[in-house]
Design a protein around this motif. Structure first.
Motif, PDB file in Angstrom:
ATOM      1  N   VAL A  50       0.856  -1.188   0.000  1.00  0.00           N
ATOM      2  CA  VAL A  50       0.000   0.000   0.000  1.00  0.00           C
ATOM      3  C   VAL A  50       0.890   1.235   0.000  1.00  0.00           C
ATOM      4  N   ARG A  51       0.456   2.249  -0.729  1.00  0.00           N
ATOM      5  CA  ARG A  51       1.143   3.542  -0.726  1.00  0.00           C
ATOM      6  C   ARG A  51       0.084   4.637  -0.596  1.00  0.00           C
ATOM      7  N   VAL A  52       0.359   5.629   0.249  1.00  0.00           N
ATOM      8  CA  VAL A  52      -0.576   6.732   0.447  1.00  0.00           C
ATOM      9  C   VAL A  52       0.121   8.046   0.135  1.00  0.00           C
ATOM     10  N   HIS A  53      -0.577   8.900  -0.607  1.00  0.00           N
ATOM     11  CA  HIS A  53      -0.072  10.234  -0.949  1.00  0.00           C
ATOM     12  C   HIS A  53      -0.986  11.269  -0.289  1.00  0.00           C
ATOM     13  N   LEU A  54      -0.444  12.052   0.616  1.00  0.00           N
ATOM     14  CA  LEU A  54      -1.189  13.143   1.236  1.00  0.00           C
ATOM     15  C   LEU A  54      -0.831  14.424   0.502  1.00  0.00           C
ATOM     16  N   VAL A  55      -1.770  14.958  -0.258  1.00  0.00           N
ATOM     17  CA  VAL A  55      -1.533  16.171  -1.035  1.00  0.00           C
ATOM     18  C   VAL A  55      -1.947  17.362  -0.175  1.00  0.00           C
ATOM     19  N   LEU A  56      -0.970  18.138   0.258  1.00  0.00           N
ATOM     20  CA  LEU A  56      -1.209  19.218   1.206  1.00  0.00           C
ATOM     21  C   LEU A  56      -1.310  20.548   0.477  1.00  0.00           C
ATOM     22  N   THR A  63       4.391  11.194   0.905  1.00  0.00           N
ATOM     23  CA  THR A  63       4.099   9.823   0.492  1.00  0.00           C
ATOM     24  C   THR A  63       4.593   8.848   1.546  1.00  0.00           C
ATOM     25  N   VAL A  64       3.723   7.902   1.882  1.00  0.00           N
ATOM     26  CA  VAL A  64       4.059   6.864   2.858  1.00  0.00           C
ATOM     27  C   VAL A  64       3.969   5.520   2.149  1.00  0.00           C
ATOM     28  N   SER A 106       8.372  10.250   2.562  1.00  0.00           N
ATOM     29  CA  SER A 106       9.086  11.276   1.809  1.00  0.00           C
ATOM     30  C   SER A 106       8.153  12.431   1.489  1.00  0.00           C
ATOM     31  N   ILE A 107       8.756  13.549   1.139  1.00  0.00           N
ATOM     32  CA  ILE A 107       7.990  14.728   0.763  1.00  0.00           C
ATOM     33  C   ILE A 107       8.506  15.241  -0.570  1.00  0.00           C
TER      34      ILE A 107
END
Length: 198
Positions: A50-56, A63-64, A106-107
């Motif tokens: 699983v990969r999650v992208h938090l778009v701020l 990204t986790v 990472s960011i």
């Protein structure tokens, strides 16, 4: 690989916020933390594929990656601390090059357009929406990326991007859900092969 993209419209893009006021001073970062926990944590385990992208604020993306993340715990405060640490490394993110702040996190200095373009290359982009096709009537997509919004609706620009990128638009059930609950139901939908195998 399953991916989730969550748009955080009010989450600070600097690390200058208190871990004691995630719902107010940190722009509902508490909700994004719950999304991360729902995406990765199982009973005594972790989903690695699983990969999650938090778009701020459509400015930075945290990204986790489940295959390499460490120290992800069920409480919102420690999860928020990982995101705050990522924001402390934001100046190290040059262009689209990521800066790793801790293992598996990472960011990057990219917004929703870049994230959706990359996810579309890797698999099927799926917008979760109340007006979508009922998920129980749709075949589970290959390598899906589910796109959700936080406590606010998608902006017009985000909706336009999704209209151009998303191959499917699904509704997970008859009741509107919080984003973190939608992540859990999306996992269940995939885990059970479209609610057919238990």
């Amino acid at each position: 690989m399953r991916q989730f993209v969550i748009c955080g419209h009010e989450v600070p893009t600097t690390p200058d916020f208190s871990l004691d006021a995630l719902a107010s001073d940190a722009g509902r970062l508490d909700l994004l933390c719950r999304c991360l926990n729902a995406a990765f944590l199982t009973s005594h385990g972790l989903r690695e594929a699983v990969r999650v992208h938090l778009v701020l604020q459509d400015e930075f993306t945290v990204t986790v990656d489940g295959g390499s993340v460490r120290n992800l715990h069920p409480d919102e405060r420690s999860t928020a601390a990982l995101i705050r640490t990522a924001l402390e490394h934001r100046e190290d993110a040059i262009g689209h090059q990521p800066a790793e702040s801790s293992p598996g996190i990472s960011i990057r200095r990219v917004g929703l357009d870049v994230v959706l373009e990359e996810c579309a290359r890797d698999g099927t982009v799926v917008q979760l929406h109340e007006d979508g096709e009922p998920a129980n009537e749709a075949e589970p997509p290959e390598n899906p990326t589910f796109v959700l919004s936080d406590h606010r609706d998608f902006t017009d620009a985000e909706a336009e991007l999704l209209g151009e990128t998303a191959e499917e638009r699904l509704r997970l059930g008859p009741t509107l859900l919080h984003a973190d609950h939608a992540v859990t139901v999306a996992h269940h939908y995939l885990d059970t092969d479209g609610y057919t195998t238990f």
